[in-house]
Motif scaffolding. Structure first.
Motif, PDB file in Angstrom:
ATOM      1  N   ARG A 138       0.828  -1.214   0.000  1.00  0.00           N
ATOM      2  CA  ARG A 138       0.000   0.000   0.000  1.00  0.00           C
ATOM      3  C   ARG A 138       0.857   1.257   0.000  1.00  0.00           C
ATOM      4  O   ARG A 138       0.542   2.234  -0.685  1.00  0.00           O
ATOM      5  N   LEU A 139       1.932   1.243   0.770  1.00  0.00           N
ATOM      6  CA  LEU A 139       2.838   2.388   0.772  1.00  0.00           C
ATOM      7  C   LEU A 139       3.459   2.601  -0.615  1.00  0.00           C
ATOM      8  O   LEU A 139       3.560   3.730  -1.106  1.00  0.00           O
ATOM      9  N   LEU A 140       3.870   1.492  -1.240  1.00  0.00           N
ATOM     10  CA  LEU A 140       4.451   1.588  -2.576  1.00  0.00           C
ATOM     11  C   LEU A 140       3.445   2.138  -3.579  1.00  0.00           C
ATOM     12  O   LEU A 140       3.760   3.021  -4.380  1.00  0.00           O
ATOM     13  N   PHE A 141       2.226   1.619  -3.545  1.00  0.00           N
ATOM     14  CA  PHE A 141       1.222   2.038  -4.519  1.00  0.00           C
ATOM     15  C   PHE A 141       0.826   3.504  -4.340  1.00  0.00           C
ATOM     16  O   PHE A 141       0.459   4.172  -5.301  1.00  0.00           O
ATOM     17  N   LEU A 142       0.899   3.980  -3.096  1.00  0.00           N
ATOM     18  CA  LEU A 142       0.650   5.411  -2.882  1.00  0.00           C
ATOM     19  C   LEU A 142       1.708   6.244  -3.600  1.00  0.00           C
ATOM     20  O   LEU A 142       1.399   7.266  -4.228  1.00  0.00           O
ATOM     21  N   LEU A 143       2.967   5.827  -3.511  1.00  0.00           N
ATOM     22  CA  LEU A 143       4.046   6.515  -4.216  1.00  0.00           C
ATOM     23  C   LEU A 143       3.862   6.407  -5.727  1.00  0.00           C
ATOM     24  O   LEU A 143       3.968   7.393  -6.456  1.00  0.00           O
ATOM     25  N   PHE A 144       3.599   5.183  -6.201  1.00  0.00           N
ATOM     26  CA  PHE A 144       3.461   4.971  -7.643  1.00  0.00           C
ATOM     27  C   PHE A 144       2.279   5.761  -8.201  1.00  0.00           C
ATOM     28  O   PHE A 144       2.355   6.321  -9.296  1.00  0.00           O
ATOM     29  N   SER A 145       1.191   5.787  -7.450  1.00  0.00           N
ATOM     30  CA  SER A 145       0.008   6.522  -7.888  1.00  0.00           C
ATOM     31  C   SER A 145       0.314   8.010  -8.051  1.00  0.00           C
ATOM     32  O   SER A 145      -0.138   8.646  -9.008  1.00  0.00           O
ATOM     33  N   LYS A 146       1.114   8.536  -7.131  1.00  0.00           N
ATOM     34  CA  LYS A 146       1.481   9.950  -7.215  1.00  0.00           C
ATOM     35  C   LYS A 146       2.282  10.227  -8.492  1.00  0.00           C
ATOM     36  O   LYS A 146       2.012  11.200  -9.212  1.00  0.00           O
ATOM     37  N   SER A 147       3.243   9.369  -8.797  1.00  0.00           N
ATOM     38  CA  SER A 147       4.049   9.551 -10.003  1.00  0.00           C
ATOM     39  C   SER A 147       3.205   9.420 -11.266  1.00  0.00           C
ATOM     40  O   SER A 147       3.405  10.142 -12.250  1.00  0.00           O
ATOM     41  N   ASP A 189      11.172   6.602  -7.149  1.00  0.00           N
ATOM     42  CA  ASP A 189      10.430   6.439  -5.892  1.00  0.00           C
ATOM     43  C   ASP A 189      10.816   5.132  -5.206  1.00  0.00           C
ATOM     44  O   ASP A 189      10.995   5.088  -3.985  1.00  0.00           O
ATOM     45  N   LEU A 190      10.920   4.069  -5.994  1.00  0.00           N
ATOM     46  CA  LEU A 190      11.229   2.764  -5.434  1.00  0.00           C
ATOM     47  C   LEU A 190      12.618   2.745  -4.809  1.00  0.00           C
ATOM     48  O   LEU A 190      12.821   2.178  -3.724  1.00  0.00           O
ATOM     49  N   GLU A 191      13.581   3.363  -5.466  1.00  0.00           N
ATOM     50  CA  GLU A 191      14.939   3.412  -4.917  1.00  0.00           C
ATOM     51  C   GLU A 191      14.956   4.136  -3.575  1.00  0.00           C
ATOM     52  O   GLU A 191      15.594   3.680  -2.611  1.00  0.00           O
ATOM     53  N   THR A 192      14.257   5.260  -3.516  1.00  0.00           N
ATOM     54  CA  THR A 192      14.187   6.013  -2.259  1.00  0.00           C
ATOM     55  C   THR A 192      13.480   5.202  -1.179  1.00  0.00           C
ATOM     56  O   THR A 192      13.919   5.164  -0.022  1.00  0.00           O
ATOM     57  N   PHE A 193      12.402   4.525  -1.552  1.00  0.00           N
ATOM     58  CA  PHE A 193      11.630   3.725  -0.601  1.00  0.00           C
ATOM     59  C   PHE A 193      12.481   2.580  -0.052  1.00  0.00           C
ATOM     60  O   PHE A 193      12.473   2.317   1.160  1.00  0.00           O
ATOM     61  N   ASN A 194      13.211   1.917  -0.936  1.00  0.00           N
ATOM     62  CA  ASN A 194      14.065   0.815  -0.491  1.00  0.00           C
ATOM     63  C   ASN A 194      15.153   1.295   0.460  1.00  0.00           C
ATOM     64  O   ASN A 194      15.390   0.706   1.516  1.00  0.00           O
ATOM     65  N   THR A 195      15.815   2.370   0.055  1.00  0.00           N
ATOM     66  CA  THR A 195      16.958   2.864   0.829  1.00  0.00           C
ATOM     67  C   THR A 195      16.545   3.371   2.205  1.00  0.00           C
ATOM     68  O   THR A 195      17.222   3.100   3.214  1.00  0.00           O
ATOM     69  N   ILE A 199      14.620  -1.538   3.162  1.00  0.00           N
ATOM     70  CA  ILE A 199      15.837  -2.265   3.530  1.00  0.00           C
ATOM     71  C   ILE A 199      16.123  -2.162   5.026  1.00  0.00           C
ATOM     72  O   ILE A 199      16.319  -3.193   5.697  1.00  0.00           O
ATOM     73  N   PRO A 200      16.129  -0.946   5.614  1.00  0.00           N
ATOM     74  CA  PRO A 200      16.427  -0.883   7.056  1.00  0.00           C
ATOM     75  C   PRO A 200      15.349  -1.514   7.938  1.00  0.00           C
ATOM     76  O   PRO A 200      15.660  -2.059   8.994  1.00  0.00           O
ATOM     77  N   GLN A 201      14.084  -1.447   7.529  1.00  0.00           N
ATOM     78  CA  GLN A 201      13.008  -1.968   8.365  1.00  0.00           C
ATOM     79  C   GLN A 201      12.779  -3.466   8.186  1.00  0.00           C
ATOM     80  O   GLN A 201      12.491  -4.176   9.143  1.00  0.00           O
ATOM     81  N   PHE A 202      12.875  -3.930   6.934  1.00  0.00           N
ATOM     82  CA  PHE A 202      12.496  -5.320   6.650  1.00  0.00           C
ATOM     83  C   PHE A 202      13.573  -6.117   5.915  1.00  0.00           C
ATOM     84  O   PHE A 202      13.397  -7.305   5.661  1.00  0.00           O
ATOM     85  N   GLY A 203      14.663  -5.478   5.550  1.00  0.00           N
ATOM     86  CA  GLY A 203      15.680  -6.161   4.782  1.00  0.00           C
ATOM     87  C   GLY A 203      15.230  -6.490   3.370  1.00  0.00           C
ATOM     88  O   GLY A 203      15.732  -7.435   2.748  1.00  0.00           O
ATOM     89  N   ILE A 206      13.212  -4.253  -2.866  1.00  0.00           N
ATOM     90  CA  ILE A 206      12.093  -4.598  -3.742  1.00  0.00           C
ATOM     91  C   ILE A 206      12.384  -4.194  -5.183  1.00  0.00           C
ATOM     92  O   ILE A 206      12.939  -3.128  -5.453  1.00  0.00           O
ATOM     93  N   GLU A 207      11.991  -5.070  -6.103  1.00  0.00           N
ATOM     94  CA  GLU A 207      12.150  -4.819  -7.533  1.00  0.00           C
ATOM     95  C   GLU A 207      10.778  -4.836  -8.199  1.00  0.00           C
ATOM     96  O   GLU A 207       9.841  -5.472  -7.704  1.00  0.00           O
ATOM     97  N   ILE A 208      10.664  -4.151  -9.338  1.00  0.00           N
ATOM     98  CA  ILE A 208       9.418  -4.140 -10.093  1.00  0.00           C
ATOM     99  C   ILE A 208       9.722  -4.376 -11.568  1.00  0.00           C
ATOM    100  O   ILE A 208      10.862  -4.247 -12.023  1.00  0.00           O
ATOM    101  N   GLY A 209       8.695  -4.733 -12.314  1.00  0.00           N
ATOM    102  CA  GLY A 209       8.776  -4.819 -13.763  1.00  0.00           C
ATOM    103  C   GLY A 209       7.680  -3.965 -14.373  1.00  0.00           C
ATOM    104  O   GLY A 209       6.549  -3.948 -13.869  1.00  0.00           O
TER     105      GLY A 209
END
Length: 301
Positions: A138-147, A189-195, A199-203, A206-209
């Protein structure tokens, strides 16, 4: 009674009709989108979208259809004081005409199409509770939706770890360019979200296609639970979805059809590769616009 209402402007008449039916929130108010028309015999009838007449002057319902069709009418909650009368239809009956008006007529549009899927979703589900995975998605889709919205797109559907968006509903000339810009914004957005979070919270790295295409598609609006729902269908939609799936085997996170790419680079004549897509008879030339996945693990579904 409505039968005594003279000819009037469409909006005024619809308000009278809605008040008479006592169902201002019913979907049928749109199905009976209506104009009072004066017949040759000087009587007034009320004409629905698909040219079946609707007689609301009788207090009881008499729907002249088969039992199965009457059951269908009940499933659509047609008001009890509406009588469907056989109109001057060439085939079918009043009920079939009325049900045919639940969705608006489709129109053909040339749109940019974007399909996105989270790559290592299955492996994530194996490790983390469903609530955690849903929270991250849901957090990812909120970012993707904005873009997507910032670049003129509109999300049509989401399901699990995937989403589908179209571009060009408002500005068709820049549809493909907007879809590409949205794709790169999503990767950023995904790179920022991962970094900063995944990554720090859950290790999780994430990748997308993403698969991009363009083409003529059928666009229609319908009402589901009184909410406007946009449907976009056609072969180009299927191709865009298949291109997204092909990002795994081609090890590149953004694939665009050569047909769409030539909107961006009209003189491009090299670097296209032809691939076979499931369900598509002819090979499809494509271009690789993204980056390789971090590892083979992340190229899996």
């Amino acid at each position: 009674m409505l039968k005594n209402i003279p000819l009037m402007k469409t909006a005024t008449f619809i308000n009278h009709l809605k008040a008479h039916l006592c169902c201002p929130e019913q979907q049928v108010k749109k199905q009976l989108a209506t104009i009072a028309v004066q017949q040759n015999d000087n009587t007034t009838s009320y004409q629905a979208f698909a040219s079946c007449s609707v007689d609301v002057t009788k207090p009881q319902t008499t729907v002249y259809v088969s039992p199965a069709e009457q059951q269908l009418a009940q499933r659509y909650n047609l008001p009890a004081n509406v009588t469907l009368a056989q109109g001057n239809t060439k085939k079918g009956n009043a009920l079939s005409d009325l049900l045919g008006s639940i969705t608006t007529r489709s129109e053909e549009r040339n749109l940019g199409l974007l399909f996105l899927d989270i790559r290592n979703f299955t492996s994530i589900m194996e490790v983390y509770p469903a609530q955690t995975v849903l929270h991250v998605v849901r957090l990812l889709f909120l970012l993707f939706s904005k873009s997507i919205k910032e670049n003129g797109g509109r999300i049509i559907e989401t399901g699990g770890d995937s989403l589908y968006a179209v571009f060009g509903l408002d500005a068709p000339l820049g549809a493909v360019n907007d879809s590409v810009k949205a794709s790169y914004a999503i990767l950023n957005d995904l790179e920022t979200f991962n970094t900063s979070y995944a990554i720090p919270q859950f290790g999780l790295d994430i990748e997308i296609g993403i698969g991009l295409h363009k083409g003529n598609v059928a666009v229609s609006y319908s009402d589901l639970d009184d909410l406007g729902h946009l449907t976009v269908m056609g072969l180009p939609v299927n191709i865009a979805a298949r291109l997204q799936a092909a990002t795994k085997e081609l090890n590149n996170n953004i694939i665009i059809s050569d047909e769409a790419y030539r909107i961006l680079e009209p003189t491009a004549n090299d670097d296209a590769i032809s691939i076979r897509l499931k369900g598509i008879s002819a090979p499809v030339p494509v271009r690789l616009l993204g980056y390789p996945y971090h590892s083979n693990l992340f190229a899996t579904a």
